[in-house]
Design an enzyme around this catalytic site. Structure first.
Site, PDB file in Angstrom:
ATOM      1  N   SER A 150      73.319  32.687 -76.626  1.00 18.33           N
ATOM      2  CA  SER A 150      74.598  33.350 -76.403  1.00 18.33           C
ATOM      3  C   SER A 150      75.655  32.371 -75.914  1.00 18.33           C
ATOM      4  O   SER A 150      75.337  31.378 -75.232  1.00 18.33           O
ATOM      5  CB  SER A 150      74.391  34.437 -75.339  1.00 18.33           C
ATOM      6  OG  SER A 150      75.631  34.895 -74.860  1.00 18.33           O
ATOM      7  N   TYR A 156      72.474  36.887 -67.021  1.00 16.68           N
ATOM      8  CA  TYR A 156      72.172  36.972 -68.454  1.00 16.68           C
ATOM      9  C   TYR A 156      72.280  35.597 -69.112  1.00 16.68           C
ATOM     10  O   TYR A 156      71.374  35.144 -69.812  1.00 16.68           O
ATOM     11  CB  TYR A 156      73.133  37.979 -69.103  1.00 16.68           C
ATOM     12  CG  TYR A 156      73.115  37.964 -70.605  1.00 16.68           C
ATOM     13  CD1 TYR A 156      72.021  38.447 -71.314  1.00 16.68           C
ATOM     14  CD2 TYR A 156      74.202  37.458 -71.330  1.00 16.68           C
ATOM     15  CE1 TYR A 156      72.010  38.415 -72.705  1.00 16.68           C
ATOM     16  CE2 TYR A 156      74.196  37.435 -72.711  1.00 16.68           C
ATOM     17  CZ  TYR A 156      73.094  37.912 -73.398  1.00 16.68           C
ATOM     18  OH  TYR A 156      73.081  37.877 -74.765  1.00 16.68           O
ATOM     19  N   LYS A 168      69.267  32.920 -70.872  1.00 14.98           N
ATOM     20  CA  LYS A 168      69.304  32.317 -72.215  1.00 14.98           C
ATOM     21  C   LYS A 168      69.142  30.801 -72.116  1.00 14.98           C
ATOM     22  O   LYS A 168      68.454  30.179 -72.925  1.00 14.98           O
ATOM     23  CB  LYS A 168      70.621  32.668 -72.917  1.00 14.98           C
ATOM     24  CG  LYS A 168      70.780  34.146 -73.226  1.00 14.98           C
ATOM     25  CD  LYS A 168      69.794  34.587 -74.295  1.00 14.98           C
ATOM     26  CE  LYS A 168      69.977  36.032 -74.691  1.00 14.98           C
ATOM     27  NZ  LYS A 168      68.939  36.499 -75.617  1.00 14.98           N
ATOM     28  N   ARG A 177      88.593  36.895 -77.211  1.00 20.48           N
ATOM     29  CA  ARG A 177      87.199  36.671 -77.614  1.00 20.48           C
ATOM     30  C   ARG A 177      87.112  36.341 -79.101  1.00 20.48           C
ATOM     31  O   ARG A 177      88.006  36.675 -79.878  1.00 20.48           O
ATOM     32  CB  ARG A 177      86.357  37.942 -77.343  1.00 20.48           C
ATOM     33  CG  ARG A 177      86.180  38.257 -75.872  1.00 20.48           C
ATOM     34  CD  ARG A 177      85.279  37.250 -75.179  1.00 20.48           C
ATOM     35  NE  ARG A 177      85.114  37.519 -73.753  1.00 20.48           N
ATOM     36  CZ  ARG A 177      85.883  37.018 -72.786  1.00 20.48           C
ATOM     37  NH1 ARG A 177      86.890  36.218 -73.076  1.00 20.48           N
ATOM     38  NH2 ARG A 177      85.650  37.304 -71.525  1.00 20.48           N
ATOM     39  N   ALA A 180      84.159  40.931 -62.800  1.00 21.79           N
ATOM     40  CA  ALA A 180      83.771  39.615 -62.285  1.00 21.79           C
ATOM     41  C   ALA A 180      83.090  38.822 -63.383  1.00 21.79           C
ATOM     42  O   ALA A 180      82.289  39.368 -64.153  1.00 21.79           O
ATOM     43  CB  ALA A 180      82.833  39.790 -61.100  1.00 21.79           C
ATOM     44  N   GLY A 181      83.415  37.543 -63.464  1.00 17.88           N
ATOM     45  CA  GLY A 181      82.692  36.654 -64.378  1.00 17.88           C
ATOM     46  C   GLY A 181      83.172  36.683 -65.816  1.00 17.88           C
ATOM     47  O   GLY A 181      82.555  36.072 -66.677  1.00 17.88           O
ATOM     48  N   ASP A 182      84.269  37.401 -66.113  1.00 17.40           N
ATOM     49  CA  ASP A 182      84.806  37.420 -67.479  1.00 17.40           C
ATOM     50  C   ASP A 182      85.778  36.248 -67.651  1.00 17.40           C
ATOM     51  O   ASP A 182      86.884  36.277 -67.113  1.00 17.40           O
ATOM     52  CB  ASP A 182      85.599  38.722 -67.724  1.00 17.40           C
ATOM     53  CG  ASP A 182      84.788  39.776 -68.444  1.00 17.40           C
ATOM     54  OD1 ASP A 182      83.724  39.439 -69.001  1.00 17.40           O
ATOM     55  OD2 ASP A 182      85.231  40.942 -68.442  1.00 17.40           O
TER      56      ASP A 182
HETATM   57  N1  LIG Z   1      75.535  41.682 -79.341  1.00 22.80           N
HETATM   58  C1  LIG Z   1      76.124  40.532 -79.007  1.00 22.80           C
HETATM   59  O1  LIG Z   1      77.368  40.419 -79.022  1.00 22.80           O
HETATM   60  C2  LIG Z   1      75.287  39.335 -78.624  1.00 22.80           C
HETATM   61  C3  LIG Z   1      75.955  38.142 -78.271  1.00 22.80           C
HETATM   62  C4  LIG Z   1      75.183  37.040 -77.917  1.00 22.80           C
HETATM   63  C5  LIG Z   1      73.810  37.109 -77.933  1.00 22.80           C
HETATM   64  N2  LIG Z   1      73.174  38.279 -78.254  1.00 22.80           N
HETATM   65  C6  LIG Z   1      71.698  38.327 -78.244  1.00 22.80           C
HETATM   66  O2  LIG Z   1      71.244  38.786 -79.507  1.00 22.80           O
HETATM   67  C7  LIG Z   1      70.041  39.553 -79.357  1.00 22.80           C
HETATM   68  C8  LIG Z   1      70.202  40.887 -80.083  1.00 22.80           C
HETATM   69  O3  LIG Z   1      71.343  41.567 -79.557  1.00 22.80           O
HETATM   70  P1  LIG Z   1      71.717  43.036 -80.058  1.00 22.80           P
HETATM   71  O4  LIG Z   1      73.180  43.215 -79.866  1.00 22.80           O
HETATM   72  O5  LIG Z   1      71.123  43.289 -81.401  1.00 22.80           O
HETATM   73  O6  LIG Z   1      70.975  43.901 -78.941  1.00 22.80           O
HETATM   74  P2  LIG Z   1      70.102  45.249 -79.062  1.00 22.80           P
HETATM   75  O7  LIG Z   1      69.929  45.760 -77.676  1.00 22.80           O
HETATM   76  O8  LIG Z   1      70.700  46.136 -80.089  1.00 22.80           O
HETATM   77  O9  LIG Z   1      68.712  44.685 -79.615  1.00 22.80           O
HETATM   78  C9  LIG Z   1      67.703  44.168 -78.794  1.00 22.80           C
HETATM   79  C10 LIG Z   1      66.373  44.712 -79.301  1.00 22.80           C
HETATM   80  O10 LIG Z   1      65.307  44.125 -78.548  1.00 22.80           O
HETATM   81  C11 LIG Z   1      64.389  45.145 -78.168  1.00 22.80           C
HETATM   82  N3  LIG Z   1      63.738  44.686 -76.938  1.00 22.80           N
HETATM   83  C12 LIG Z   1      64.298  44.506 -75.721  1.00 22.80           C
HETATM   84  N4  LIG Z   1      63.380  44.024 -74.860  1.00 22.80           N
HETATM   85  C13 LIG Z   1      62.221  43.895 -75.555  1.00 22.80           C
HETATM   86  C14 LIG Z   1      60.921  43.441 -75.229  1.00 22.80           C
HETATM   87  N5  LIG Z   1      60.640  43.009 -74.002  1.00 22.80           N
HETATM   88  N6  LIG Z   1      59.958  43.458 -76.182  1.00 22.80           N
HETATM   89  C15 LIG Z   1      60.249  43.886 -77.439  1.00 22.80           C
HETATM   90  N7  LIG Z   1      61.464  44.323 -77.814  1.00 22.80           N
HETATM   91  C16 LIG Z   1      62.443  44.331 -76.880  1.00 22.80           C
HETATM   92  C17 LIG Z   1      65.224  46.389 -77.992  1.00 22.80           C
HETATM   93  O11 LIG Z   1      64.495  47.595 -78.089  1.00 22.80           O
HETATM   94  C18 LIG Z   1      66.244  46.228 -79.125  1.00 22.80           C
HETATM   95  O12 LIG Z   1      65.762  46.796 -80.330  1.00 22.80           O
HETATM   96  C19 LIG Z   1      69.788  39.672 -77.861  1.00 22.80           C
HETATM   97  O13 LIG Z   1      68.829  38.712 -77.476  1.00 22.80           O
HETATM   98  C20 LIG Z   1      71.147  39.325 -77.252  1.00 22.80           C
HETATM   99  O14 LIG Z   1      71.017  38.755 -75.967  1.00 22.80           O
HETATM  100  C21 LIG Z   1      73.893  39.397 -78.604  1.00 22.80           C
END
Ligand SMILES: NC(=O)c1ccc[n+]([C@@H]2O[C@H](COP(=O)([O-])OP(=O)(O)OC[C@H]3O[C@@H](n4cnc5c(N)ncnc54)[C@H](O)[C@@H]3O)[C@@H](O)[C@H]2O)c1
Length: 326
Positions: free
Chosen positions: A119, A143, A147, A221, A283-285
């Site tokens: 991220s 968070y 990562k 953003r 905070a933190g944005d």
């Molecule tokens: N959405 C964004 O803007 C964004 C930005 C940067 C990084 N990310 C990263 O991308 C990834 C996907 O994001 P997203 O928006 O699709 O989120 P999301 O919450 O829609 O998807 C995450 C999935 O992981 C599953 N999950 C969570 N913990 C788990 C575990 N311990 N074991 C198995 N499954 C688990 C959840 O059920 C969900 O289906 C995440 O790792 C997130 O940190 C997302």
């Protein structure tokens, strides 16, 4: 033989979109997801769901002994920055602890190609813009720190010759498709919240801060379409197949839009007003986060093609309506 790909977190927003692309090119896909925030009905037809946590070593070992994937893409984890500040232990336990157990199980089973959802939160407050991968990493949230911990573990593992990996640092995932609808359990993202407010499904949108040092006072953003993120994961798998050992790459459009510009865009594509109330800053944005995506172009041959603002908002609105209004 078709490539066999394990997609952890494939019931989530970005994982489901990527799964659809893998299936479309003929890969065999198993989704490992505990459905804690994801949705079983989001998983595209043709993929098999194993409902378990990535930290469940017995379940993962059993899955790996029967499926034997060529590579793993790991989207699984907790994603809400604000929540991570309130529940740091839970975020470290899931995003770091469980991911390390998962990596260990993959390596033990001989799965050596790994693509990780990182991220922009690893950077913290930017020192200059746009942000390249060489920018200092200094997360301002739990968070982001989780990562960065995994990136560091991956880098050590790659240097020891244990695995090959790509860590993809997404900026703001957005947009949507019939396969990928943004519906997080705890929704904190501007676009789905503003669409719900425009549709009358949610109360007034809270706009966090209008006194930032930006032209209109609201945060800026970099939004990247979920479909563009999906193609980047396929490109990352191809880079691993070519023998690339280690890559850490930003995924962003390279353009920034202020919160106000996004809200104006939503009014444009929906034809509906977005009721807004200005609230205090969170905070933190950071004021501005915009990616340099030069490295992704160079290393992955990736170019975002759907991330223009109106396309991204129009696709998010179409997906929102399918989900909420049939
Ligand atoms: N959405 C964004 O803007 C964004 C930005 C940067 C990084 N990310 C990263 O991308 C990834 C996907 O994001 P997203 O928006 O699709 O989120 P999301 O919450 O829609 O998807 C995450 C999935 O992981 C599953 N999950 C969570 N913990 C788990 C575990 N311990 N074991 C198995 N499954 C688990 C959840 O059920 C969900 O289906 C995440 O790792 C997130 O940190 C997302």
């Amino acid at each position: 033989m078709a490539p066999r790909i394990l997609v952890a977190g494939g019931a989530g927003f970005i994982g489901a979109a990527t799964t659809a692309h893998l299936l479309a090119r003929g890969d065999e896909v198993v989704v490992l997801d505990n459905l804690s925030t994801g949705h079983a009905d989001a998983i595209p037809a043709g993929a098999t769901l194993i409902e378990a946590s990535i930290g469940d070593r017995a379940a993962v070992a059993s899955l790996l002994s029967s499926f034997k994937p060529d590579a793993c893409i790991d989207f699984a984890g907790l994603i809400a920055t604000g929540e991570s500040m309130e529940q740091p232990g839970r975020y470290f336990a899931t995003n770091v602890g469980e991911t390390l157990v998962f990596l260990d199980a993959l390596i033990a089973a001989g799965v050596e190609k790994f693509v990780f959802s990182s991220s922009a939160a690893v950077y913290g407050e930017p020192q200059f813009l746009p942000i390249p991968e060489t920018h200092r990493t200094a997360p301002t949230s739990v968070y982001g720190a989780t990562k960065l911990h995994i990136e560091e573990a991956l880098s050590w593992m790659a240097r020891q010759g244990t695995l090959q990996y790509a860590a993809l640092r997404y900026f703001n995932a957005a947009g949507g498709s019939p396969q990928a609808i943004e519906r997080h359990a705890v929704e904190t993202h501007l676009i789905p919240l503003a669409l719900a407010a425009a549709a009358g499904d949610a109360p007034t949108l809270r706009l966090f801060g209008d006194d930032y040092p930006t032209p209109d006072g609201t945060c800026i953003r970099d939004y990247v379409h979920v479909e563009d993120l999906a193609t980047a994961h396929l490109a990352a798998l191809a880079a691993l197949d070519r023998g690339t050992k280690e890559s850490v790459v930003n995924l962003g459009s390279g353009k920034g839009f202020s919160n106000k510009e996004v809200l104006e865009g939503i009014e444009r594509v929906t034809g509906l007003p977005v009721p807004v109330v200005v609230a205090a800053r969170r905070a933190g944005d950071p004021a501005v986060l915009v990616a340099s995506n030069e490295l992704a172009r160079e290393v992955l041959g990736w170019v975002p093609v759907k991330s223009a603002l109106d396309q991204l908002l129009g696709d998010a609105w179409a997906a929102y309506r399918v989900l909420n209004h049939g």
